[in-house]
Design a protein around this motif. Sequence first.
Motif, PDB file in Angstrom:
ATOM      1  N   GLY A  34      25.717  13.072  12.986  1.00  0.00           N
ATOM      2  CA  GLY A  34      25.700  12.344  11.729  1.00  0.00           C
ATOM      3  C   GLY A  34      26.679  12.953  10.737  1.00  0.00           C
ATOM      4  N   PRO A  35      26.934  12.264   9.617  1.00  0.00           N
ATOM      5  CA  PRO A  35      27.930  12.744   8.649  1.00  0.00           C
ATOM      6  C   PRO A  35      27.523  14.051   7.988  1.00  0.00           C
ATOM      7  N   ALA A  36      28.530  14.816   7.611  1.00  0.00           N
ATOM      8  CA  ALA A  36      28.281  16.080   6.921  1.00  0.00           C
ATOM      9  C   ALA A  36      27.751  15.821   5.527  1.00  0.00           C
ATOM     10  N   VAL A  37      26.977  16.766   5.018  1.00  0.00           N
ATOM     11  CA  VAL A  37      26.485  16.713   3.650  1.00  0.00           C
ATOM     12  C   VAL A  37      27.609  17.137   2.710  1.00  0.00           C
ATOM     13  N   THR A  38      27.808  16.409   1.633  1.00  0.00           N
ATOM     14  CA  THR A  38      28.833  16.792   0.664  1.00  0.00           C
ATOM     15  C   THR A  38      28.185  16.925  -0.700  1.00  0.00           C
ATOM     16  N   VAL A  67      36.256  19.702  15.887  1.00  0.00           N
ATOM     17  CA  VAL A  67      34.829  20.045  15.884  1.00  0.00           C
ATOM     18  C   VAL A  67      34.106  19.314  14.756  1.00  0.00           C
ATOM     19  N   THR A  68      34.773  19.111  13.628  1.00  0.00           N
ATOM     20  CA  THR A  68      34.175  18.323  12.551  1.00  0.00           C
ATOM     21  C   THR A  68      33.897  16.903  13.019  1.00  0.00           C
ATOM     22  N   ALA A  69      34.888  16.278  13.665  1.00  0.00           N
ATOM     23  CA  ALA A  69      34.709  14.913  14.168  1.00  0.00           C
ATOM     24  C   ALA A  69      33.613  14.859  15.225  1.00  0.00           C
ATOM     25  N   ILE A  70      33.569  15.853  16.099  1.00  0.00           N
ATOM     26  CA  ILE A  70      32.544  15.915  17.149  1.00  0.00           C
ATOM     27  C   ILE A  70      31.156  16.041  16.525  1.00  0.00           C
ATOM     28  N   ALA A  71      31.025  16.935  15.555  1.00  0.00           N
ATOM     29  CA  ALA A  71      29.726  17.143  14.904  1.00  0.00           C
ATOM     30  C   ALA A  71      29.244  15.860  14.237  1.00  0.00           C
ATOM     31  N   GLU A  72      30.127  15.155  13.567  1.00  0.00           N
ATOM     32  CA  GLU A  72      29.726  13.940  12.878  1.00  0.00           C
ATOM     33  C   GLU A  72      29.400  12.820  13.863  1.00  0.00           C
ATOM     34  N   ALA A  73      30.120  12.774  14.992  1.00  0.00           N
ATOM     35  CA  ALA A  73      29.840  11.747  15.994  1.00  0.00           C
ATOM     36  C   ALA A  73      28.495  11.970  16.671  1.00  0.00           C
ATOM     37  N   CYS A  74      28.125  13.226  16.848  1.00  0.00           N
ATOM     38  CA  CYS A  74      26.900  13.551  17.592  1.00  0.00           C
ATOM     39  C   CYS A  74      25.689  13.788  16.693  1.00  0.00           C
TER      40      CYS A  74
END
Length: 316
Positions: free
Chosen positions: A310-314, A301-308
Amino acid sequence: MSNAGLPQLYHPFLTDAGLETDILFNRGIDLPHFASVVLLRTEDGRRALEDYFTGFLKLAERMLIGVILESATWRASPDWAGPLGLTDPELDRLNHEAVQMLVRLRDTWRSAVPHIVVSGCIGPRGDGYDPGRIMRVDEAELYHRHQAGVLVAAGANMLSGITMTNVPEAIGLTRAAQELGSPVAISFTVETDGALPTGDRLADAVKAVDDATAAYPAYYMINCAHPTHFASVLEPDMAWTARIRGVRANASRCSHAELDAMTELDIGDPAELAAQYGDLCRRVPTITILGGCCGTDLRHVTAIAEACLGPAVTNE
């Protein structure tokens, strides 16, 4: 909460992954009859569920996005009390506690995650891969009305019919939700040809439920199938396709029969799955609710979210 009050109709949202396969294969916790609701009977089980859901809340916080939390009640309708060694009141109590756990998590995370929706998860009366004996619509409505009522009374913002295998059961569940005044999402499972296990075309199934219920479902989803199984049947710019708002795909390309025969988990390729989600979202932009099903976990789900999205905020 009316359909209009569901924030996922207006914003991209995450939801969780394959709860049961994650708990069973990745965490090594036995689930009799694949029923995660039994985890609520013990402190260790409740802690495992809270840890599972917390992972998705942390992801939603990093992505600055809302999340739908599905209660651990997919296999917790009345017929499963006996096989699980529970009385009917005990099963009702576990259904109630499953929602209350998510309500507490929502309250804890309210300031960190933009929107948290608690959904009461309802699975098919029988198997999620095989429709078996198909109920009449009125029979399905009566059957699902009980669990739906318990989940709504416990505080669920909405109901989700997950892995619906046939049209009459989906209509019956929708009418039960309508009677309760609860929003409902209907998620169909499909085979490798993109059709329901009954052979009904996905387009026909969506249209049939809408026609029978005055389009009561807030939206539809597809789950428990790989994107390669159903991407080709989604027709961009068609009215029925616009009703599909969510995807919870399997990690594996295998058929349901092949998955049933497996003794080890097939997690597929999370990066490839995420790329397929990205392609799907570009083709069908109404798909804005992103999660996983069998074989998937937080990594997928992390990879899916970033693909759809954009990258996560860190904070690093």
